[in-house]
Every structure is written in C-alpha cells, then in structure tokens.
Design a protein around this motif. Structure first.
Motif, short mmCIF file in Angstrom:
data_model
loop_
_atom_site.label_atom_id
_atom_site.label_comp_id
_atom_site.label_asym_id
_atom_site.label_seq_id
_atom_site.Cartn_x
_atom_site.Cartn_y
_atom_site.Cartn_z
N ALA A 248 0.85 -1.20 0.00
CA ALA A 248 0.00 0.00 0.00
C ALA A 248 0.88 1.25 0.00
N GLU A 249 1.99 1.22 0.72
CA GLU A 249 2.89 2.37 0.76
C GLU A 249 3.63 2.53 -0.57
N LEU A 250 4.04 1.40 -1.16
CA LEU A 250 4.73 1.48 -2.45
C LEU A 250 3.80 2.11 -3.50
N ALA A 251 2.51 1.81 -3.36
CA ALA A 251 1.53 2.33 -4.33
C ALA A 251 1.46 3.85 -4.28
N LYS A 252 1.87 4.45 -3.16
CA LYS A 252 1.79 5.92 -3.03
C LYS A 252 3.01 6.62 -3.63
N LEU A 253 4.01 5.85 -4.02
CA LEU A 253 5.25 6.45 -4.53
C LEU A 253 5.04 6.94 -5.97
N PRO A 254 5.97 7.75 -6.50
CA PRO A 254 5.78 8.25 -7.87
C PRO A 254 5.45 7.12 -8.84
N LYS A 255 4.53 7.41 -9.73
CA LYS A 255 3.98 6.38 -10.61
C LYS A 255 5.00 5.81 -11.60
N ASP A 256 6.13 6.49 -11.78
CA ASP A 256 7.09 5.97 -12.76
C ASP A 256 7.99 4.88 -12.15
N MET A 257 7.74 4.52 -10.88
CA MET A 257 8.62 3.53 -10.27
C MET A 257 8.27 2.12 -10.77
N VAL A 258 9.32 1.29 -10.93
CA VAL A 258 9.13 -0.09 -11.39
C VAL A 258 9.87 -1.01 -10.43
N PHE A 259 9.13 -1.93 -9.84
CA PHE A 259 9.76 -2.90 -8.94
C PHE A 259 9.71 -4.30 -9.57
#
Ligand code: B12
Ligand code: SF4
Length: 531
Positions: A248-259
C-alpha cells in the motif's frame, strides 16, 4: 587506516545491471570511527592493488560463483599488509576454505549487519578474532544501505531487500538452510524510506532482493486454521498483513517507479495479492517454475508447483493481474529426457511468460542436492586439475566443467546444446516481437526487444558456450547493449521527494548498533533506538 569493501568479479563491464546490495549494506555497517569505506565493485572495474596499504581492513564478499576471484583478491590484499575479512554465503558455508585459500584473518558468517561492525572495531583495537558468527538477525535489525557512496551512473537497477528466509525447502536451493525457513520481514517503513532515498537520486527501477516475496500462502493459512493452531495463524496473518501494508505504501510512490521481485508460483492463486502487487508497481517477478513435469518437480522437492495445463493457467494468472513473469527453468534434472527441452520451451511460450531463463542444474553448497552428490562422490572422488569435483569453484575457470553431476541418460554436451537451443527458440526474433505486444507504445516496444536480447546475451551466453571466440564476441555485444540499455533506465532525480512521517509503535522502533552513531563504541550499550 582505511576500510575497503570489494565485490570480486572476473568480468568487469564498466556497467552493471543490479547493485550488489551487500556492498552498500556493509558500508552502512562500517563503524563511523573507521571513516567511509572505499567501495570496489569488480563487475564495474578491477581493484587497483596500490590502493590498499598496510594496516587497511579489506572486506570481501564471496558467493560460490566468484569465490576463486575473491580468494585471489584476498591473497593480494594480505600480501600488501592489509587485514583480510571474508563474508557472504560461500564464506558462511566454508569459513575454513576462506582461511586456507583466501588467506583470511577472519570470516564473518551469516548476516553482516551487526557482526561486521564488531569485526572492524576489534581489528582496530588489535584483537581481531577468527570467526564472527553473524547468525540470523531479526527483520528490524536489517540496515538500510549507504546509497550515498554509490556511483549512480554505473547501475541500471538498485536493490532493496524487504524480507529474508523462505519457508519452502527446494532441493537445489540453499536459502532455506542459510537464511532459514522463518521469514524475517523488514519494517515496511524502513523499506519505503530507503526506496524514497533511491528515487531522490534518480533510480526508478528497483529489484526487491528477496528470497520469496510471498512468504505466506493461502494454503499455509488454511492449514493453520484447519489445525486450529491459533498462534501460528496469528503469526502468519501478521506477516501477510505487513506485506499488504508495504505494498500500500509502495503504491503511493511516484507512478514511474518499477519494482521487480522473486516469488513462488503459489501467488498465482492469490488474486488479491497480485492486485496489490500491480498497484504497488511491482511489474514483474522471477517465478521458479523449475520443471514442467510432475516427476521433475518431485525430484526438486517442489511438487507444490503446478505442471501441465494447470501450470500454463497459473502463470497466465500473473499476467491477467498485471504482473509479468520471468520464468526460471532448470535443465539437467535426472528426470529430464530429450523431449523435456521442447516441452519446456513450448510451455514457456504457451504460458505467456514475458522473460525466461533456462539454467543448468548446479549443485550449490548447502543444498540437499549438493550433500547427496558429495556423499556419492566420497567413495570414488573425481578430480579436475587436482581439485575434487565437489569443490568445483576452486577449479580454474578455463578447465572447469560446465556441469558436475552426471545425468543418467544424456551427456553434459547434449544437455548444454539442447539448453542453448531452448534459449535460441524462446528469444528468436518472431517470439520476442510477439511478446513485445504487451508494451503500450512503439518506444516501449523497442525497449522491450532490446532488453530481451540483452537478457539472452548476458545470461545464456556466459558460461554455456565453450567457444572462446564466440564468448568474446558475445561479451562485446553485451557491453554495447548494456551501455545503450542504461538510457532506458535513466530517470530524473527527485530531490524534493519527502518520506512519510511514520508513527512507529514503540515495540517495533528501528534499532541500530550503537557503534554506528558513537565516536567511541565502547562508551555505550550495544544498541541505540532511533526515534
Ligand atoms: C536478489 C538475488 C538475486 C537477483 C539479484 C542479484 C544482485 N545483483 O543483487 C538475481 C535474480 C539477478 C539473482 C540471480 C542469480 N542468483 Co541470486 N540471489 C539473490 C538473493 C535472493 C538476495 C541477494 C541479496 O541482495 N541479498 C541482500 C544482501 C544484503 O544480503 P547478502 O548478500 O546475503 O549479504 C549479507 C550477508 O551475506 C553478509 N555478507 C555478504 N557479503 C559480505 C562480506 C563481508 C566482508 C561480510 C563481513 C559480510 C558479508 O552481510 C550481508 C548483510 O547481512 C540471494 C539469496 C540470499 N538470501 O542471499 C540469491 C543468491 C545469492 N543467488 C544465488 C544464485 C545461485 C543465483 C543465480 C546463479 C541463479 C541462477 N541459477 O541463475 C543467478 C546469478 C546470475 C548472475 N549472472 O550473477 C544463490 C547463490 C548460491 C551460492 N552458493 O553462491 C543465492 C544465495 C540463492 C540460493 N541459495 O540459491 N539473484
Ligand atoms: S527456490 Fe525459492 S521457494 Fe525454493 S527454497 Fe529457495 S527461495 Fe524458497
């Protein structure tokens, strides 16, 4: 006196795909009193011997694949008058070998987050011990990496660990033996803070360097419930809930992030989990498919994986929920037949996996397979270049066989050739072009094609081909492609990005060893608690 940390590698490319996380974690674990360590990643460039001076402390990490180079570096450092300390999975399993072959003064076994600081302070005080048993520390003791010491331009992906350990027990894997079967989960707040640090300096591609991102399956929960094992159920539920909190926290990070992460196939039955992964921008995961037949899966103690039609369906579910799969397959299992190779590539294509790797069965130390093989060999040991085959990592690379365990019906050459053909088939132009349709636009499609070719070149070419001329060509090609691929991974730094203000419950407050913050480590207790 300076502290050096060296990641040994025979091949220096000038560019690397993923950051070797241990290097930056150990940098964080280096006591402040010793100053900032000098970091050398030999996958970028080789260590310069003259940079090491008498009295320096040199920390070297070895896994099985780079142990020989690591020992060479250690002997060189010792000859220059430095203190040599080894760590990493291979040194954990073979501390005595690091002493004999690598001329170690000391070896840190297990986790280095705490033990490395102790070894360095002891060394500075002139009372270095032989062995430091780092053991398995708890999740809230994992240190965040010192990314400020990294040359950002050299790496395409950063790596952040969220969990260590895996409850499974696959026969070819040592993770459950070294990292343990109890998942040790890092506090999600600390993971997110570290990722924000990385995005600030311009990383948007991050490998979640976990053994298994799905530590609790629905089946585990069901079993605990059926057995009315309430404490177990509570424990498993807490682990699972924390995974969702992290996502849920990762989802709040900038949308260009790729994990990208590593996960078991069981996650394919958990739509809720896969949806949370997609929302968290976890775009892909390495899934250990290993074998496509029930006999093959049984041979590797992985019969909880699906086979046949169920396998294709299970892998397609990942795609349906927006998570790309890098399918990992093993060849050379005793149950493999010539037909297995075609069946495997057909399955990989049918299942719609975005990437695939086909690795040769390798008995890694610490595994069930290795122990069985070592026992078999003990009656009539085979030697190559004077080294027992069960210590294959010590055989010079030019004469080291590519396969070690004999197959009941196929020669190593045949397995190698067939494996190579499978790589060629999976990564031929029409197949890549078809798979590239999953991308949103032409630019992304071209990037996908480029990456597919890079992946094939870097991971299939190395080691499998015995033709040195071809190897050299493939290395040059990989260098060229890697240089160009770097552009795809480039992102604008976001120095303005803020970490959330965490409301940390006192019982799980972040702990760090006191010596990391203190001028004089002797003056305080072993821990400080960060507010
Ligand atoms: C993420 C990961 C990957 C990723 C990313 C790799 C990367 N560049 O970071 C990918 C998917 C690419 C990968 C690929 C492979 N991997 Co891998 N990978 C891992 C994994 C899960 C985590 C590594 C990590 O970053 N951990 C986080 C850091 C902080 O932990 P650490 O490295 O263990 O370091 C700690 C301690 O060991 C110690 N320490 C380490 N070094 C030193 C040095 C000193 C001086 C000291 C004091 C302490 C110390 O302190 C650190 C902090 O606690 C490990 C499993 C594991 N749990 O280690 C396998 C693991 C390293 N991989 C393994 C293997 C076999 C592979 C492959 C060969 C698989 C394959 N057959 O294709 C390939 C290799 C590809 C290649 N060409 O190199 C094996 C290695 C086995 C061995 N005996 O060497 C491991 C251990 C998993 C396993 N048991 O099967 N891998
Ligand atoms: S191969 Fe994967 S699932 Fe099996 S024990 Fe290792 S980490 Fe766990």
């Amino acid at each position: 006196m300076r502290v050096h940390l060296i990641n040994p590698s025979d091949n220096s490319f000038g560019t690397a795909v993923i950051t070797p996380r241990w290097l930056f974690v150990l940098a964080a674990a280096t006591p402040r009193i010793a100053g900032d360590p000098i970091l050398v990643d030999e996958s970028l460039e080789q260590v310069v011997p003259e940079s090491i001076e008498p009295g320096d402390i040199v920390g070297i990490s070895v896994h099985t694949g780079n142990a020989l180079r690591g020992y060479h570096v250690g002997r060189m450092a010792r000859a220059r008058g430095a203190w040599v300390i080894y760590g990493g999975i291979h040194a954990t399993l073979f501390p005595e070998e690091a002493m004999e072959r690598g001329e170690a003064h000391a070896v840190v076994t297990g986790d280095g987050d705490i033990a490395w600081g102790k070894a360095v302070t002891d060394c500075m005080a002139g009372k270095l011990e032989r062995i430091y048993a780092g053991g398995r520390i708890s999740g809230n003791e994992f240190l965040a990496a010192r990314w400020d010491l990294m040359d950002r331009k050299k790496y395409m992906w950063a790596s952040v660990q969220t969990i260590r350990g895996c409850p499974k027990h696959c026969s070819f894997c040592s993770v459950w033996r070294t990292d343990g079967q109890q998942p040790r989960q890092r506090m999600y707040q600390s993971v997110v803070d570290e990722i924000i640090d990385l995005r600030r300096i311009g990383f948007r591609f991050i490998a979640l360097a976990d053994d298994n991102f799905y530590p609790v399956s629905k089946n585990d929960l069901r079993l605990a419930r059926e057995q009315n094992n309430l404490p177990k159920l509570e424990e498993l539920t807490a682990i699972r809930n924390e995974r969702f909190q992290l996502m849920a926290e990762l989802a709040k990070l900038p949308k260009d992030m790729v994990f990208f992460t590593q996960i078991t196939m069981e996650a394919g039955e958990d739509g809720e989990y896969l949806d949370a992964m997609r929302k968290a921008n976890i775009k892909g995961a390495l899934v250990g498919v290993e074998a496509v037949t029930p006999e093959g899966l049984k041979a590797v103690f992985k019969d909880w994986n699906c086979s046949g039609d169920a396998l294709a369906k299970r892998l397609q579910t990942f795609r349906k929920h927006g998570v790309h799969v890098l399918g990992s397959f093993i060849f050379g299992l005793p149950t493999d037949k010539p037909a297995t190779f075609d069946a495997t590539v057909a399955m990989a294509l049918e299942a719609g996996v975005t990437f695939a790797q086909f690795v040769m069965m390798t008995p890694f130390p610490g595994t069930v397979d290795f122990n069985r093989w070592e026992k078999e060999q003990s009656a009539n040991p085979m030697y190559v270049d004077g080294v027992p085959i069960t210590r294959y990592w010590l055989i010079p690379t030019e004469v080291r066989p590519k396969m070690f365990t004999p197959h009941p019906s196929m020669s190593s050459e045949e397995i190698k050739e067939r494996t190579q053909k499978v790589w060629d088939k999976f990564y031929d132009w029409p197949a890549i072009w078809q798979r590239s349709a999953c991308t949103p636009n032409l630019r992304a499609r071209l990037a996908f094609i480029f990456l597919s070719k890079l992946y094939r070149q870097m991971y299939a070419g190395t080691g499998i081909s015995t033709d040195s001329a071809r190897r050299k060509k493939s290395k040059n090609w990989a260098r060229w492609t890697a240089r160009n691929c770097k552009k795809i991974f480039k992102a604008h730094p976001m120095p303005e990005l803020q970490s959330p203000r965490w409301d940390l419950p006192s019982k799980s407050t972040l702990k760090v060893p006191a010596f990391l913050n203190m001028e004089n480590p002797e003056q305080s207790g072993p821990w400080v608690v960060l507010p």
